[in-house]
Design an enzyme around this catalytic site. Structure first.
Site, short mmCIF file in Angstrom:
data_model
loop_
_atom_site.label_atom_id
_atom_site.label_comp_id
_atom_site.label_asym_id
_atom_site.label_seq_id
_atom_site.Cartn_x
_atom_site.Cartn_y
_atom_site.Cartn_z
N ASN A 288 -12.38 27.09 -32.13
CA ASN A 288 -12.71 27.97 -33.25
C ASN A 288 -13.97 28.78 -32.92
O ASN A 288 -13.89 29.97 -32.63
CB ASN A 288 -12.86 27.14 -34.52
N ASP A 289 -15.14 28.14 -32.94
CA ASP A 289 -16.39 28.88 -32.72
C ASP A 289 -16.40 29.61 -31.38
O ASP A 289 -16.92 30.72 -31.28
CB ASP A 289 -17.59 27.92 -32.73
N VAL A 290 -15.84 28.98 -30.35
CA VAL A 290 -15.96 29.57 -29.01
C VAL A 290 -15.06 30.78 -28.82
O VAL A 290 -15.11 31.45 -27.79
CB VAL A 290 -15.71 28.53 -27.89
#
Ligand code: NAP
Length: 469
Positions: free
Chosen positions: A395-397
C-alpha cells in the site's frame, strides 16, 4: 617447537587459545557481515556469523578466571532452549518483534555485566574504565526497556499508534539530563552508589519514554537504532572487561545498525529526528490528493485473462504478502505465467513489509530466483512497458501521493511507480489502509482494478484460473 611441545605450551597458557579463538571469531564476524549484504550470500553470512559466535563462546571457556563452569553450562542450556524455541515457533510475520526481544536480551546482558563489575570493582577502576562502564550500563538499560516496548508495540500488546502528551519532549529531556548527570557524578565519585543506581533507573525509564511516542510503522528504524546502542554497549563492555572480541563484535553491530537506520530513513525520505520525534502515524486524517471516486473491482477470470496474455508482469509485494504468507502462492502463479511465455519480475521496495529485506527473505524462502528480484530504482524505468503490475498486499510503497502531493505526510518517499504500468491489479482484503494510515489514490486511478481477498487465496485461485484460460 614440535607439535607435542606446542600443545603443552598452549595448555600452560590458555590465554593464547582464548585470544586465538577470539581472532577467528572476529574474522568470521567480518566475513559474515560482508556476506549478509547480498541475498545470494546471506545464508552463508549467517553460518559464518554463527561460527564466529561459537568460536567466541568456546574461547571464553579458556578464560583463566573461570573456575566454576556450572553457571556457564546453565546459561548455555537456557539460552539454547530459548533460541531454539524462537527459531522453531516464531512465525516469519513476527520476526520484527522477535528481533526486538533479542536486542533486549543482548542489552540486559551488557547492563547486568556492567552493574556486577561496578558493584565488585568500582573502587579500583581507572576513570577510563568507569566511563566505559557507565556508558555500557546507560545504553544497556535504555535499550532493554526501549526494545521491550518496541516488541510490545509490534505484537500489539501495547498500542501501536504514537503515545504522546503535552510537554513530552521536555519531560524526556529532563530524564535524559538526570541520567547523564548521575553518570557524571558516579564518574567523579565512584563510592556514590546511589547516583550509579539512579542512572540505572533513569536509563530504564528513558528507554520507555523514548519509544512510546513512536508509531509501529517506524519501529524497524527504532529497532535498528536500538540494535546499534546494544552493539555500542557491548563494545563498552569489551573495554571494561579487556575483551577484544566484544569490542570488535560490538563495534560492528553498533555501526551496521546505525548505517541501516540511515538507509531506512533515506528510503522513506525522512530524517532520524523526524522518526524519533515526529509521531508519524498519529494524524490519520491527513490530506490525500486524488483519493476520491470509486475503486473498480475486477473479476478473477478477467484478471487471469489479462495476466495470461500479458508479455510482461511485475509483482510488487508488500506487508500483506507477509501476513498472508503468500510467497509460495505468488511463485506458483509466476511459474504458471512463465510457462505461457510471460516475462515475470518482482519489484522490491527497500521498506516494503515491516523489516529491512522482509520481501527478499520471504521470496527467497519460496525459491524465487534472485535475478527476478529487481530493486525499486531498476524496476521503475521498466514499469511504463509493463503490461500488468500486480500489487500483492502493498500500500504505502506504491502510494503515488508520496510523489505527487507535497502536503502528504509521506511526500518525497520514493515509491514503486506501479501507476505508470499499462494496467494495475491490486490484491488486498478490503479497504484497509497501509501503515501510514493514509488513503491511497492509486486505488482510484482508471488504470487500477481491485481484486479483493486474502492474497494467498487469491493468488492460488488466479493460478488455477490462468491455467484454465
Ligand atoms: P502497508 O502500507 O502496511 O500495506 C499493507 C497492505 O496489505 C494493507 O493495506 C492491507 O490492506 C494489505 N493486507 C494485509 N493483510 C493482507 C492479506 N492477508 N492479504 C492481502 N492483503 C493484505 O505495507 P507496505 O506497502 O509494504 O509498506 C510498508 C510500510 O511500513 C511503509 O509505510 C514503510 O515506511 C513502513 N516501514 C517499513 C520498514 C521496513 O523495514 N520494511 C521500516 C520502517 C517503516 P487490507 O487490510 O485491505 O487487506
Amino acid at each position: 617447537m614440535d607439535p607435542s611441545q606446542t600443545v603443552q605450551h598452549l595448555a600452560a597458557h590458555p590465554n593464547y587459545i582464548l585470544e586465538f579463538t577470539y581472532l577467528i571469531a572476529a574474522i568470521l564476524f567480518v566475513f559474515g557481515l560482508k556476506a549478509l549484504s547480498h541475498p545470494d550470500t546471506a545464508r552463508r553470512g549467517m553460518f559464518l556469523a554463527e561460527g564466529g559466535m561459537a568460536a567466541a563462546i568456546i574461547g571464553t571457556l579458556f578464560h583463566q578466571d573461570i573456575h566454576f563452569f556450572g553457571w556457564i553450562i546453565a546459561g548455555l542450556i537456557l539460552g539454547s532452549l530459548v533460541g531454539a524455541a524462537f527459531a522453531i515457533w516464531v512465525p516469519m510475520t513476527a520476526m520484527p518483534q522477535r528481533t526486538a526481544l533479542s536486542h533486549a536480551f543482548g542489552a540486559v546482558a551488557a547492563a547486568l555485566v556492567g552493574i556486577a563489575e561496578f558493584v565488585m570493582h568500582a573502587g579500583t577502576m581507572t576513570l577510563f574504565t568507569r566511563s566505559a562502564l557507565g556508558l555500557e550500563v546507560m545504553l544497556g538499560t535504555l535499550t532493554t526497556t526501549g526494545s521491550l516496548i518496541a516488541a510490545g508495540k509490534l505484537q500489539d500488546v501495547i498500542r501501536g499508534t504514537p503515545i504522546q502528551f503535552k510537554g513530552q519532549q521536555y519531560v524526556n529531556l529532563l530524564i535524559f539530563l538526570g541520567m547523564v548527570g548521575c553518570f557524571g557524578y558516579s564518574l567523579y565519585d565512584p563510592s556514590a552508589t546511589a547516583f550509579f543506581f539512579g542512572m540505572v533507573a533513569l536509563g530504564l525509564l528513558f528507554g520507555v519514554m523514548l519509544v512510546i511516542p513512536i508509531g509501529s510503522a517506524d519501529m524497524p528504524v527504532v529497532m535498528s537504532l536500538l540494535n546499534s546502542y546494544a552493539g555500542l554497549s557491548s563494545a563498552a563492555t569489551g573495554f571494561v572487561l579487556g575483551n577484544n572480541v566484544l569490542i570488535i563484535a560490538g563495534t560492528l553491530d553498533g555501526f551496521s545498525g546505525l548505517i541501516l537506520s540511515v538507509l531506512m530513513c533515506k528510503a522513506m525520505n525522512r530524517s532520524i529526528t523526524n522518526v524519533l520525534f515526529g509521531g508519524f502515524g498519529a494524524v490519520q486524517a491527513a490530506s490525500t490528493a486524488g483519493a476520491q471516486g470509486v475503486m473498480r473491482e475486477i473479476k478473477l477470470d478477467d484478471a487471469a485473462v489479462q495476466l495470461r496474455y500479458a508479455s510482461k508482469v511485475v509483482f510488487v509485494p508488500g506487508y500483506g504478502l507477509a501476513t498472508a504468507q503468500a510467497q509460495h502462492a505468488v511463485r506458483e502463479l509466476a511459474n504458471a505465467l512463465e510457462g505461457f511465455g510471460v516475462t515475470v519480475k518482482y519489484g522490491i521496495h527497500p521498506v516494503a513489509g515491516r523489516m529491512p529485506g522482509h520481501m527478499n527473505v520471504l521470496l527467497a524462502e519460496a525459491n524465487v530466483p534472485y535475478s527476478e528480484l529487481i530493486e525499486m530504482e531498476q524496476i521503475n524505468p521498466e514499469l511504463p512497458t509493463t503490461d500488468v503490475a500486480v500489487v500483492v498486499g502493498a500500500n504505502d510503497v506504491v502510494n503515488p501521493d508520496a510523489r505527487d502531493n507535497p502536503t502528504s505526510p509521506i511526500a518525497g518517499m520514493p515509491i514503486i511507480e506501479v501507476d505508470r504500468a499499462r494496467s494495475v491489479i491490486v490484491l488486498k482484503r478490503g479497504q484497509g489502509r497501509g501503515f501510514s494510515g493514509l488513503e491511497n489514490p492509486l486505488f482510484f486511478k482508471p488504470v487500477t482494478h481491485m481484486l479483493y481477498g486474502d492474497a494467498k487465496a487469491t493468488l492460488t485461485a488466479l493460478t488455477q484460473a490462468v491455467q484454465n484460460v
